[in-house]
Design an enzyme around this catalytic site. Structure first.
Site, mmCIF file in Angstrom:
data_model
loop_
_atom_site.group_PDB
_atom_site.id
_atom_site.type_symbol
_atom_site.label_atom_id
_atom_site.label_comp_id
_atom_site.label_asym_id
_atom_site.label_seq_id
_atom_site.Cartn_x
_atom_site.Cartn_y
_atom_site.Cartn_z
ATOM 1 N N VAL A 123 -16.889 -19.306 -8.045
ATOM 2 C CA VAL A 123 -15.673 -18.577 -8.408
ATOM 3 C C VAL A 123 -15.496 -18.740 -9.917
ATOM 4 O O VAL A 123 -15.346 -19.849 -10.410
ATOM 5 C CB VAL A 123 -14.456 -19.129 -7.638
ATOM 6 C CG1 VAL A 123 -13.169 -18.478 -8.118
ATOM 7 C CG2 VAL A 123 -14.645 -18.936 -6.145
ATOM 8 N N ASP A 124 -15.544 -17.628 -10.650
ATOM 9 C CA ASP A 124 -15.510 -17.680 -12.111
ATOM 10 C C ASP A 124 -14.431 -16.744 -12.645
ATOM 11 O O ASP A 124 -14.679 -15.562 -12.881
ATOM 12 C CB ASP A 124 -16.877 -17.303 -12.673
ATOM 13 C CG ASP A 124 -16.987 -17.521 -14.172
ATOM 14 O OD1 ASP A 124 -15.954 -17.784 -14.827
ATOM 15 O OD2 ASP A 124 -18.113 -17.419 -14.701
ATOM 16 N N THR A 125 -13.228 -17.276 -12.850
ATOM 17 C CA THR A 125 -12.121 -16.453 -13.341
ATOM 18 C C THR A 125 -12.333 -16.004 -14.783
ATOM 19 O O THR A 125 -11.635 -15.117 -15.258
ATOM 20 C CB THR A 125 -10.781 -17.202 -13.238
ATOM 21 O OG1 THR A 125 -10.864 -18.402 -14.002
ATOM 22 C CG2 THR A 125 -10.438 -17.519 -11.795
#
Length: 156
Positions: free
Chosen positions: A25-27
């Site tokens: 998960v890479d915001t």
């Protein structure tokens, strides 16, 4: 799906066109990226018109020629046209995270700053239990309403 920030990276699974992928998960990523070695050989791809910034020196950058159906970690329906390049793991970017309804939350502390200072002065160590051996309960006791008005504090 929920993940607490820790030493472990926040990874989750997604199903794209019926195939399961695991990704970070890479915001901070605008778009989702699939690792080249995980991209199915029979899925069409094309040279990307734009490059990728922030993933090191990616010499070969592709993009899916099709918009793909995707199911998020809790079966959220979404679509994605991922980038494809040589990276060690897949990245789920904001293009998917927004469709999945992802949130970043920082819960308010259970106790006021004043009560935390008082407890600390009394020797309380966060994460440890109360008591001589610091082995008491570690979570707040929940107050329950006594509907019958019986017991301590009520007349017989």
């Amino acid at each position: 799906w929920a993940s607490q920030v820790s030493e472990n990276r926040p990874v989750c699974k997604a199903i794209i066109q019926g195939k399961q992928f695991e990704g970070l998960v890479d915001t901070g990523a605008d778009v989702s990226i699939i690792a080249l070695n995980q991209w199915p050989k029979n899925w069409p791809k094309q040279k990307a018109v734009t490059g990728l910034v922030g993933v090191g020196t990616a010499s070969e950058v592709y993009q899916s020629t099709e918009i793909l159906h995707c199911l998020g970690p809790d079966n959220q329906e979404s679509t994605v046209q991922p980038m494809i390049t040589s990276i060690p793991l897949n990245l789920w970017g904001r293009d998917l995270l927004q469709q999945w309804g992802a949130e970043i939350t920082m819960p308010a502390p259970l106790y006021s700053p004043t009560s935390q200072k008082i407890m600390t002065k009394m020797g309380y160590i966060p994460g440890k239990g109360l008591g001589k051996n610091e082995d008491g309960i570690k979570i707040p006791v929940e107050a329950k309403i006594n509907q019958k008005r019986e017991g301590i504090g009520y007349p017989f």
